[in-house]
Design an enzyme around this catalytic site. Structure first.
Site, short mmCIF file in Angstrom:
data_model
loop_
_atom_site.label_atom_id
_atom_site.label_comp_id
_atom_site.label_asym_id
_atom_site.label_seq_id
_atom_site.Cartn_x
_atom_site.Cartn_y
_atom_site.Cartn_z
N HIS A 83 0.84 -1.20 -0.04
CA HIS A 83 -0.03 0.12 -0.04
C HIS A 83 0.84 1.43 -0.01
O HIS A 83 1.91 1.21 0.45
CB HIS A 83 -0.98 0.08 1.20
CG HIS A 83 -2.06 -0.96 1.19
ND1 HIS A 83 -3.02 -0.93 0.45
CD2 HIS A 83 -2.08 -2.01 1.94
CE1 HIS A 83 -3.82 -2.10 0.67
NE2 HIS A 83 -3.05 -2.61 1.72
N ALA A 129 15.31 -20.25 7.68
CA ALA A 129 13.69 -20.48 8.07
C ALA A 129 13.32 -19.44 9.00
O ALA A 129 14.11 -18.98 9.84
CB ALA A 129 13.48 -21.93 8.89
N ARG A 149 19.81 -10.86 7.12
CA ARG A 149 21.30 -10.27 6.88
C ARG A 149 22.07 -11.57 6.60
O ARG A 149 22.02 -12.70 7.13
CB ARG A 149 21.78 -9.81 8.21
CG ARG A 149 20.95 -8.72 8.85
CD ARG A 149 21.61 -7.33 8.50
NE ARG A 149 20.61 -6.28 9.21
CZ ARG A 149 19.83 -5.51 8.75
NH1 ARG A 149 19.77 -5.52 7.19
NH2 ARG A 149 19.32 -4.45 9.37
#
Length: 169
Positions: A83, A129, A149
């Site tokens: 948005h 994960a 990172r």
């Protein structure tokens, strides 16, 4: 095989067939694509060879390009639209900002990974994960966290030998 198990087998086969026809309508699937979990791809999804989906949802109107030998864990989400929070209203206005996602060859995305629009993930990368990827990940880099990172790299000699010898899972 008794009737109860035959009925269950047919029901699962029909469900997989239904998902293949309806959820993936308009997506060209290479022969070697494997869908092992509920996955939703858009018409703007372009797949390489030997892609394995264990549960991936792609949302939005952006183009998603996935290279050869891609693997995803369960509950992965690619979001190509956001948005417009800088628009004429708060918290956001009625305009949508669309950004593409590009995934290279031989990329492994762990379970529960979210990738946002505008991200490029280079060949050989691994995403841990539970990560949220908001910026580019380079060649053979291993990244994780929220935001993701880089914390390690693949063994380049091993990786490049596997690619050269065409040893793909």
């Amino acid at each position: 095989m008794n009737f109860k198990y035959a009925k269950l087998f047919v029901r699962k086969a029909l469900r997989l067939f239904y998902f293949s026809l309806n959820i993936l309508r308009g997506v060209k699937l290479p022969y070697s694509t494997k869908i092992n979990g509920y996955s939703v791809l858009t018409k703007l999804t372009h797949l390489g060879r030997n892609c394995h989906f264990n549960g991936l949802k792609i949302r939005g109107g952006g183009k998603v390009t996935i290279g050869d030998n891609f693997h995803s864990g369960e509950l992965c989400l690619f979001i190509t639209d956001i948005h417009n929070y800088k628009g004429n209203a708060v918290p956001y206005d009625n305009t949508i900002i669309t950004k593409d996602i590009n995934i290279g060859n031989n990329v492994w995305i762990g379970t529960g990974v979210t990738i946002l629009g505008g991200v490029n993930i280079a060949d050989g990368a691994i995403i841990q994960a539970g990560s949220v990827v908001v910026s580019d990940i380079g060649y053979c880099e291993i990244a994780g966290g929220h935001p993701a990172r880089v914390f390690a790299e693949r063994d380049l000699n091993h990786y490049e030998n596997c690619v050269k010898e065409k040893r793909f899972f």
